[in-house]
Design a protein around this motif. Sequence first.
Motif, PDB file in Angstrom:
ATOM      1  N   UNK A   1       0.794  -1.228   0.000  1.00 64.40           N
ATOM      2  CA  UNK A   1       0.000   0.000   0.000  1.00 64.40           C
ATOM      3  C   UNK A   1       0.823   1.274   0.000  1.00 64.40           C
ATOM      4  N   UNK A   2       2.148   1.152   0.165  1.00 65.72           N
ATOM      5  CA  UNK A   2       2.996   2.336   0.268  1.00 65.72           C
ATOM      6  C   UNK A   2       4.205   2.192  -0.657  1.00 65.72           C
ATOM      7  N   UNK A   3       4.836   3.336  -0.921  1.00 60.14           N
ATOM      8  CA  UNK A   3       6.073   3.371  -1.690  1.00 60.14           C
ATOM      9  C   UNK A   3       6.958   4.479  -1.147  1.00 60.14           C
ATOM     10  N   UNK A   4       8.222   4.438  -1.524  1.00 60.88           N
ATOM     11  CA  UNK A   4       9.192   5.410  -1.018  1.00 60.88           C
ATOM     12  C   UNK A   4       9.197   6.650  -1.908  1.00 60.88           C
ATOM     13  N   UNK A   5       9.114   7.808  -1.270  1.00 59.69           N
ATOM     14  CA  UNK A   5       9.201   9.089  -1.976  1.00 59.69           C
ATOM     15  C   UNK A   5      10.592   9.661  -1.724  1.00 59.69           C
ATOM     16  N   UNK A   6      11.523   9.545  -2.696  1.00 60.60           N
ATOM     17  CA  UNK A   6      12.906   9.972  -2.452  1.00 60.60           C
ATOM     18  C   UNK A   6      13.047  11.473  -2.243  1.00 60.60           C
ATOM     19  N   UNK A   7      12.164  12.261  -2.864  1.00 59.20           N
ATOM     20  CA  UNK A   7      12.280  13.714  -2.709  1.00 59.20           C
ATOM     21  C   UNK A   7      11.918  14.151  -1.298  1.00 59.20           C
ATOM     22  N   UNK A   8      10.836  13.586  -0.773  1.00 59.61           N
ATOM     23  CA  UNK A   8      10.413  13.957   0.583  1.00 59.61           C
ATOM     24  C   UNK A   8      11.046  13.069   1.644  1.00 59.61           C
ATOM     25  N   UNK A   9      11.736  12.006   1.197  1.00 61.37           N
ATOM     26  CA  UNK A   9      12.351  11.055   2.121  1.00 61.37           C
ATOM     27  C   UNK A   9      11.324  10.495   3.108  1.00 61.37           C
ATOM     28  N   UNK A  10      10.146  10.157   2.580  1.00 60.70           N
ATOM     29  CA  UNK A  10       9.074   9.593   3.390  1.00 60.70           C
ATOM     30  C   UNK A  10       8.386   8.474   2.613  1.00 60.70           C
ATOM     31  N   UNK A  11       7.454   7.814   3.264  1.00 64.56           N
ATOM     32  CA  UNK A  11       6.602   6.841   2.601  1.00 64.56           C
ATOM     33  C   UNK A  11       5.302   7.522   2.189  1.00 64.56           C
ATOM     34  N   UNK A  12       4.855   7.227   0.984  1.00 71.98           N
ATOM     35  CA  UNK A  12       3.592   7.769   0.510  1.00 71.98           C
ATOM     36  C   UNK A  12       2.716   6.624   0.027  1.00 71.98           C
ATOM     37  N   UNK A  13       1.440   6.909  -0.149  1.00 71.36           N
ATOM     38  CA  UNK A  13       0.498   5.896  -0.604  1.00 71.36           C
ATOM     39  C   UNK A  13       0.810   5.519  -2.053  1.00 71.36           C
ATOM     40  N   UNK A  14       0.779   4.230  -2.343  1.00 68.73           N
ATOM     41  CA  UNK A  14       1.042   3.719  -3.678  1.00 68.73           C
ATOM     42  C   UNK A  14      -0.270   3.522  -4.430  1.00 68.73           C
ATOM     43  N   UNK A  15      -0.389   4.144  -5.585  1.00 66.99           N
ATOM     44  CA  UNK A  15      -1.606   3.984  -6.377  1.00 66.99           C
ATOM     45  C   UNK A  15      -1.795   2.526  -6.796  1.00 66.99           C
ATOM     46  N   UNK A  16      -0.713   1.880  -7.208  1.00 73.44           N
ATOM     47  CA  UNK A  16      -0.794   0.468  -7.589  1.00 73.44           C
ATOM     48  C   UNK A  16      -1.207  -0.387  -6.401  1.00 73.44           C
ATOM     49  N   UNK A  17      -0.623  -0.076  -5.235  1.00 74.93           N
ATOM     50  CA  UNK A  17      -0.972  -0.826  -4.027  1.00 74.93           C
ATOM     51  C   UNK A  17      -2.420  -0.638  -3.635  1.00 74.93           C
ATOM     52  N   UNK A  18      -2.938   0.573  -3.809  1.00 77.42           N
ATOM     53  CA  UNK A  18      -4.342   0.836  -3.483  1.00 77.42           C
ATOM     54  C   UNK A  18      -5.250  -0.035  -4.339  1.00 77.42           C
ATOM     55  N   UNK A  19      -4.941  -0.118  -5.632  1.00 72.89           N
ATOM     56  CA  UNK A  19      -5.767  -0.959  -6.512  1.00 72.89           C
ATOM     57  C   UNK A  19      -5.699  -2.422  -6.078  1.00 72.89           C
ATOM     58  N   UNK A  20      -4.501  -2.844  -5.688  1.00 75.94           N
ATOM     59  CA  UNK A  20      -4.355  -4.228  -5.256  1.00 75.94           C
ATOM     60  C   UNK A  20      -5.162  -4.481  -3.983  1.00 75.94           C
ATOM     61  N   UNK A  21      -5.120  -3.561  -3.053  1.00 76.14           N
ATOM     62  CA  UNK A  21      -5.886  -3.709  -1.821  1.00 76.14           C
ATOM     63  C   UNK A  21      -7.375  -3.711  -2.097  1.00 76.14           C
ATOM     64  N   UNK A  22      -7.804  -2.889  -3.037  1.00 74.69           N
ATOM     65  CA  UNK A  22      -9.223  -2.868  -3.395  1.00 74.69           C
ATOM     66  C   UNK A  22      -9.659  -4.239  -3.902  1.00 74.69           C
ATOM     67  N   UNK A  23      -8.830  -4.834  -4.746  1.00 76.99           N
ATOM     68  CA  UNK A  23      -9.139  -6.167  -5.266  1.00 76.99           C
ATOM     69  C   UNK A  23      -9.136  -7.203  -4.143  1.00 76.99           C
ATOM     70  N   UNK A  24      -8.183  -7.086  -3.227  1.00 74.99           N
ATOM     71  CA  UNK A  24      -8.103  -8.046  -2.129  1.00 74.99           C
ATOM     72  C   UNK A  24      -9.329  -7.972  -1.236  1.00 74.99           C
ATOM     73  N   UNK A  25      -9.831  -6.754  -1.007  1.00 73.64           N
ATOM     74  CA  UNK A  25     -10.984  -6.588  -0.133  1.00 73.64           C
ATOM     75  C   UNK A  25     -12.292  -6.978  -0.799  1.00 73.64           C
ATOM     76  N   UNK A  26     -12.271  -7.171  -2.107  1.00 76.73           N
ATOM     77  CA  UNK A  26     -13.464  -7.670  -2.788  1.00 76.73           C
ATOM     78  C   UNK A  26     -13.530  -9.182  -2.691  1.00 76.73           C
TER      79      UNK A  26
END
Length: 585
Positions: A406-431
């Motif tokens: 559900x997350x990915x690394x943002x090198x510019x902000x040096x933080x973790x951000x939400x992953x669009x691909x991961x969100x889609x995968x989670x949506x499929x998993x919850x179905x």
Amino acid sequence: YDDRGAVRAEFGLRQLLRREDWRNVRARRGAIEWLRGAKFSFAQSDTRFRIELRSRRKIEIELESGELVGGPVPELDDDALPPGVVAALTGGPDATGEPEYTDEQIAAMIERLTRGETLTIEEAQAAWDALQAGDFPVPESLQKALAAILGIEDSALPPVAAVDELQDGMAEAELLGAGNSSEFGLAVPPPNPADPVDYMAWYNEMTRSDRSPAASIYAAAAAAVTDWPQDEGERQLFDAAMRGDAEALASPIVKQWLADSAQAIELARAGNGFEYHGTASESTDGRLLSILLPNVGKMRQIGRAMVLSGREAEASGDYSAAADQYLQTLQLGAQTSQANTLIENLVGIAIQSVGSDALLDTMQHDEGVDYAALAARLESEYAPTRPVSETFQFERAMVLDLVQSGYEYDPEANTYRVSETGVRHLTEAMSMGGENPPVMGDVAIGMYLGAVGFENLNQTVNQHYDRLSAAAAAPYAEGQQQMKELEAEIENPIWRATNPLLSQLLPALSRATQLSHRSESQRRAAFTGRDFAVDPLSGQHFVYRRDGDNFSLYSVGLNGTDEGGVHDTKRNENDIVIWPRPPKK
């Protein structure tokens, strides 16, 4: 101390605290502080003393033996402990434990936190200690932010810490595994969106048995076994044959099915002689949640074929051959349970259950069974199934795999951000991977992941599995109570509303622990192992009563209450009668 005041056991902090506990230990002005926010009580009818740390981890000591429940804690080297604490423990020159930061530096840290900037764990701890000492009165919101960074209970969500610092902590944690997974014999790699763990590769690595052909032999057996009948009438016929009904065993359809499955039986018997840890598998999308287990149902069919073969031998009067086939069934169940997933564990338990019932039925015969030889074989061949507390760690890995995605690394902000691909995968998993509409849409899941943050979501999942694992490993009655409390928490509408994703992903596993303990109860009652006299469902001896030249032997069952030997055919209520053999359905 014992009842005369003599020391029975003495513990140092190194013997009580685990790696994750030491982060909350501080040395201030010469004193070691480790019990802030802790609770104290007696447990198990006052036979144990319990310390519940503010992290909610429990330390329990058996008062009679003076032993630590769960066994000794691995002692850590000094370099793994906070420097000030090491000095205090060893009486070194810095034993006063004076703060490493000046008041001006701490004030600057609090100002940075107010502006929304990040703090390191060390800085947050120094600021927290200053707040607790009353040196810096600040708004409650900032106190909650500091508490959240430090993983202190009942806290608000923290600012995102720097990824470099998080990764350093994860590298250290990976040595022990996520949460308390390593304590149960299987260290699950902690998730890391900056350098994602390949959980499928890790899973398959767990199945490796060097130079053991068991996996390939069982795969061949699964390919050779004939499918169990699906027609209702045929199923009833086969069920009767499984219970030993002579007419059903003599029917042409049952005999043909057994003949067609003979090769599968022989292959499985061969596989039983080798080490087995499951079979390498594939996934439809690379995630553990979508793992393919084509042999699971087949292994159960092989177990049924072995029992039917034994029943057939028994019907012809060859009780020795029948007992041998049932022993092989017991071995197949133990082997199947050693695989990685919970479903394989439960299938192994089911295989052992039918094999054990058949073997106990055979013991009703006065002739044709060498009971001394049988007892010796039971001692060595009726192995326990894999502990569910260990199997639960694969369930933990499945959820952590999804959390990581559900997350990915943002090198510019040096933080973790939400992953669009991961969100889609989670949506499929919850179905649930089927035709049902998703419980949450992409937008809702993305907002949830962003609000919670990777660290908090990871921590919540591990805390849940920490408690599940401990409950599964506890004595049955105590563990079931812990399970009920945990499941009640996650069923609470408020919890579900604030954790909509986890409410769908976290399973209820109390039934799995019931089946595991029930299986172990029957194993012990089949006269195997030196601990056979103790029923794991009650912690007391099995109920044994003489009746003239006969006797009765039974377990008090899952409810823990002695109903006087009233047998429940489904073994969910009343007692579980081992002897005399209860009537079949």
